[in-house]
Design a protein around this motif. Structure first.
Motif, short mmCIF file in Angstrom:
data_model
loop_
_atom_site.label_atom_id
_atom_site.label_comp_id
_atom_site.label_asym_id
_atom_site.label_seq_id
_atom_site.Cartn_x
_atom_site.Cartn_y
_atom_site.Cartn_z
N TYR A 1 0.83 -1.20 0.00
CA TYR A 1 0.00 0.00 0.00
C TYR A 1 0.87 1.25 0.00
CZ TYR A 1 -3.14 3.60 1.82
OH TYR A 1 -3.85 4.77 2.01
N GLN A 2 1.93 1.26 0.82
CA GLN A 2 2.80 2.44 0.90
C GLN A 2 3.53 2.69 -0.42
OE1 GLN A 2 4.43 1.20 4.98
NE2 GLN A 2 4.81 3.40 4.95
N GLU A 3 3.85 1.65 -1.14
CA GLU A 3 4.48 1.83 -2.46
C GLU A 3 3.57 2.62 -3.38
OE1 GLU A 3 5.61 -1.88 -4.16
OE2 GLU A 3 7.65 -1.76 -3.35
N GLU A 4 2.28 2.27 -3.41
CA GLU A 4 1.33 3.00 -4.25
C GLU A 4 1.14 4.43 -3.74
OE1 GLU A 4 0.46 1.86 -6.98
OE2 GLU A 4 0.79 -0.30 -6.77
N TYR A 5 1.07 4.58 -2.43
CA TYR A 5 0.89 5.91 -1.86
C TYR A 5 2.07 6.81 -2.22
CZ TYR A 5 -0.56 9.46 1.51
OH TYR A 5 -0.98 10.63 2.10
N GLN A 6 3.28 6.25 -2.18
CA GLN A 6 4.47 7.04 -2.51
C GLN A 6 4.46 7.44 -3.99
OE1 GLN A 6 6.82 7.88 -0.02
NE2 GLN A 6 7.28 9.39 -1.62
N ARG A 7 3.98 6.57 -4.85
CA ARG A 7 3.87 6.91 -6.28
C ARG A 7 2.93 8.11 -6.48
NH1 ARG A 7 3.55 0.97 -7.04
NH2 ARG A 7 5.49 0.28 -8.04
#
Length: 370
Positions: free
Chosen positions: A293-299
């Motif tokens: 989830y954090q990977e997508e949020y960072q994108r």
């Protein structure tokens, strides 16, 4: 519209240069069996010249055919005045004499669509749209608009007048007493012998598939058609993480980073044909969920974006409460924007309990756009 709670009939007539369409339709309605189908309120949509003719031929003292119709046949009072004659305007806001260009065509479509949308807002009304007059394109727009916004109680019709009266500019309705007309090239006829009937036109009602925003506020004719077409077509999802919006069923929906990241996480898994995910167990946060989830949020927020609050919340993993909250908020946002069309884009549970969750779109229907 300030009427009594009992359902009221509203008539919208497209008249063009033939204002007699209105009196012919009213006469035909007065002859229908059963409860009265006559309108309590009447609207006309037409061009500038059409409005001038309607005012002079229908609402004047002489000949005043609307008032004469009511007197001749003892019809009840109906709310119809110059204020109810809507003159189409071009892209510059000037009264439109005719539909002469693509811009005029689009402007006319938008105005007719907005009028129909407004007249179908009140659940205590039944709208009857008459298509017999005016350019064919104007009638098409009115009929299509009713298909988009029409409700079960609404009606679409075309008035039919027997020969030779249908081509006579001086004929407005069958009179109860003798009225002789000389019809060029055809002879002399008595208006009492004319036959006037309504042909009902079946139409598909697409209202339930329109996003709530298109039911509650102005939208262009093209936007409404695109929304309906998207609802009828196969679902497809485009995610633009940089601009923080999605396009679902042809509709652009802006989403907050937290909910967009949740949807992107499941969309990415679906593209890769990964299996559905179970909810995190009570008291056992899922570290892998939090990482994905954090990977997508960072994108979405970018390398300089503030993700400190998200990292703190998920430092031990994604809890069941976190999972359920993101899923519920995403569902609420999508349903508010898309209405019934939101269903294919919701994160849904599958199988017996404990359910596993996924985005139920085929992988080929999902696209990430940079």
């Amino acid at each position: 519209m300030g009427w009594e709670s009992q359902r009221k009939n509203v008539l919208l007539a497209v008249t063009g240069l033939t204002p007699q369409v209105l009196t012919e339709t009213l006469f035909a309605l007065s002859r229908e069996p059963g409860p009265s189908a006559l309108p309590q309120r009447i609207y006309v949509v037409t061009t500038a010249e059409g409005a001038r003719r309607a005012q002079l031929m229908l609402l004047s003292e002489q000949p005043g055919w609307f008032h004469r119709l009511r007197r001749d046949w003892g019809l009840p009072s109906m709310d119809f005045s110059e204020e109810h004659i809507h003159v189409l305007r071009d892209a510059n806001g000037n009264p439109m004499d005719d539909v002469r260009s693509g811009a005029d065509n689009a402007a006319a479509a938008d105005q007719i669509a907005e009028l129909v949308r407004r007249l179908t807002e009140d659940p205590d009304t039944a709208l009857h749209v008459s298509l017999a007059g005016g350019r064919k394109t104007l009638g098409f727009f009115a009929g299509y608009a009713l298909s988009l916004w029409g409700r079960p109680q609404d009606r679409l019709s075309h008035v039919l007048v027997s020969e030779p009266f249908e081509s006579c500019w001086e004929f407005f309705y069958p009179t109860p007493d003798e009225r002789i007309l000389t019809i060029e090239g055809k002879g002399v006829y008595d208006c009492r012998t004319a036959q006037v009937t309504l042909a009902d036109i079946p139409f598909v009602r697409l209202r339930s598939g329109l996003p709530p925003a298109l039911l509650q506020s102005s939208a262009s004719f093209a936007q409404a058609v695109a929304a309906a077409q998207g609802y009828l077509g196969s679902p497809s999802l485009t995610l633009n993480l940089n601009q923080r919006f999605i396009v679902a069923h042809g509709q652009k929906v802006s989403l907050p980073p937290a909910e967009l990241a949740f949807l992107a996480w499941f969309a990415r898994r679906r593209q890769l044909n990964l299996p559905p995910l179970p909810r995190p167990s009570d008291g056992v946060p899922e570290r892998e969920y939090a990482h994905a989830y954090q990977e997508e949020y960072q994108r979405i927020v970018g390398p300089l974006g503030d993700d400190e609050r998200v990292r703190r919340r998920l430092r031990n993993g994604m809890s069941r409460a976190d999972f359920d909250e993101r899923k519920a908020r995403l569902k609420n946002l999508l349903q508010r924007s898309l209405g019934a069309a939101a269903q294919p884009y919701l994160i849904q549970g599958r199988g017996p309990r404990p359910q596993r969750f996924e985005l139920p779109l085929p992988p080929q229907a999902i696209r990430f756009e940079s």
